[in-house]
Motif scaffolding. Structure first.
Motif, PDB file in Angstrom:
ATOM      1  N   LYS A  12      28.130  22.042  39.965  1.00  0.00           N
ATOM      2  CA  LYS A  12      27.466  23.223  39.401  1.00  0.00           C
ATOM      3  C   LYS A  12      27.973  23.455  37.987  1.00  0.00           C
ATOM      4  O   LYS A  12      29.172  23.473  37.746  1.00  0.00           O
ATOM      5  N   ASN A  13      27.035  23.632  37.071  1.00  0.00           N
ATOM      6  CA  ASN A  13      27.360  23.933  35.687  1.00  0.00           C
ATOM      7  C   ASN A  13      26.589  25.174  35.260  1.00  0.00           C
ATOM      8  O   ASN A  13      25.606  25.553  35.899  1.00  0.00           O
ATOM      9  N   VAL A  14      27.041  25.806  34.181  1.00  0.00           N
ATOM     10  CA  VAL A  14      26.457  27.069  33.739  1.00  0.00           C
ATOM     11  C   VAL A  14      26.123  27.027  32.254  1.00  0.00           C
ATOM     12  O   VAL A  14      26.650  26.213  31.506  1.00  0.00           O
ATOM     13  N   SER A  15      25.242  27.958  31.863  1.00  0.00           N
ATOM     14  CA  SER A  15      24.836  28.064  30.468  1.00  0.00           C
ATOM     15  C   SER A  15      24.515  29.519  30.161  1.00  0.00           C
ATOM     16  O   SER A  15      23.969  30.234  31.004  1.00  0.00           O
ATOM     17  N   TYR A  21      24.405  22.853  29.489  1.00  0.00           N
ATOM     18  CA  TYR A  21      25.197  23.309  30.634  1.00  0.00           C
ATOM     19  C   TYR A  21      26.597  22.717  30.586  1.00  0.00           C
ATOM     20  O   TYR A  21      26.789  21.584  30.165  1.00  0.00           O
ATOM     21  N   ARG A  22      27.570  23.502  31.033  1.00  0.00           N
ATOM     22  CA  ARG A  22      28.966  23.071  31.059  1.00  0.00           C
ATOM     23  C   ARG A  22      29.664  23.712  32.262  1.00  0.00           C
ATOM     24  O   ARG A  22      29.116  24.619  32.879  1.00  0.00           O
ATOM     25  N   PRO A  23      30.894  23.291  32.578  1.00  0.00           N
ATOM     26  CA  PRO A  23      31.570  23.804  33.782  1.00  0.00           C
ATOM     27  C   PRO A  23      31.867  25.303  33.766  1.00  0.00           C
ATOM     28  O   PRO A  23      31.898  25.936  34.817  1.00  0.00           O
ATOM     29  N   SER A  24      32.097  25.895  32.594  1.00  0.00           N
ATOM     30  CA  SER A  24      32.389  27.333  32.552  1.00  0.00           C
ATOM     31  C   SER A  24      31.978  27.906  31.201  1.00  0.00           C
ATOM     32  O   SER A  24      31.880  27.180  30.209  1.00  0.00           O
ATOM     33  N   ILE A  25      31.741  29.217  31.198  1.00  0.00           N
ATOM     34  CA  ILE A  25      31.399  29.932  29.972  1.00  0.00           C
ATOM     35  C   ILE A  25      32.009  31.328  30.039  1.00  0.00           C
ATOM     36  O   ILE A  25      32.513  31.749  31.081  1.00  0.00           O
ATOM     37  N   THR A  26      31.924  32.053  28.940  1.00  0.00           N
ATOM     38  CA  THR A  26      32.344  33.447  28.887  1.00  0.00           C
ATOM     39  C   THR A  26      31.084  34.307  28.848  1.00  0.00           C
ATOM     40  O   THR A  26      30.132  33.981  28.140  1.00  0.00           O
ATOM     41  N   PHE A  35      22.255  28.654  35.860  1.00  0.00           N
ATOM     42  CA  PHE A  35      23.026  27.714  36.668  1.00  0.00           C
ATOM     43  C   PHE A  35      22.215  26.447  36.905  1.00  0.00           C
ATOM     44  O   PHE A  35      20.989  26.499  37.048  1.00  0.00           O
ATOM     45  N   ASP A 127      38.395  38.565  33.050  1.00  0.00           N
ATOM     46  CA  ASP A 127      39.479  37.599  32.868  1.00  0.00           C
ATOM     47  C   ASP A 127      39.830  37.564  31.395  1.00  0.00           C
ATOM     48  O   ASP A 127      39.007  37.225  30.559  1.00  0.00           O
TER      49      ASP A 127
END
Length: 128
Positions: A12-15, A21-26, A35, A127
């Protein structure tokens, strides 16, 4: 101009934008997050025959899933229509099922892509 898609990563990656898409974002509360789930769903025959592939995803309480945004496909193969079911108890949990047994010309190296979006809500964990 839309930037080119990043190199696909399994899992699962996000944008934040709906591309790259990448593994995590802010993100911040009220942001829409996109997703993408990539997985293999290869063809097996004879004693290893697979009848269906099911993918279950559950978002944390810090997201509000947009049920209408859930899309699923087997890349470059339109012969199988997925069933998408959103859990009635947890609206942030859904299942995508592909019935593949006996499908003509099912690719040996089939790749599944599931995309959807969700909004960051007030239950999101900050976070720093």
């Amino acid at each position: 101009m839309t930037p080119p898609e990043g190199k696909p990563q399994a899992g699962k990656n996000v944008s934040a934008e709906g591309f790259f898409y990448r593994p995590s974002i802010t993100a911040e509360i009220a942001d829409t997050i996109y997703f993408k789930v990539n997985a293999l769903a290869p063809k097996y025959n004879e004693e290893n025959a697979v009848h269906k592939y099911s993918f279950i995803d559950t978002l944390s309480e810090g997201f509000t899933l947009d049920e209408s945004s859930i899309k699923a496909k087997i890349k470059d193969f339109d012969e199988v229509t997925p069933t998408i079911t959103v859990d009635t108890i947890n609206p942030n949990k859904f299942t995508v099922t592909f019935q593949v047994h006996g499908v003509e010309n099912y690719p040996a190296d089939a790749s599944v892509e599931i995309t959807y979006q969700a909004d960051v809500n007030g239950d999101a964990v900050y976070d720093n």
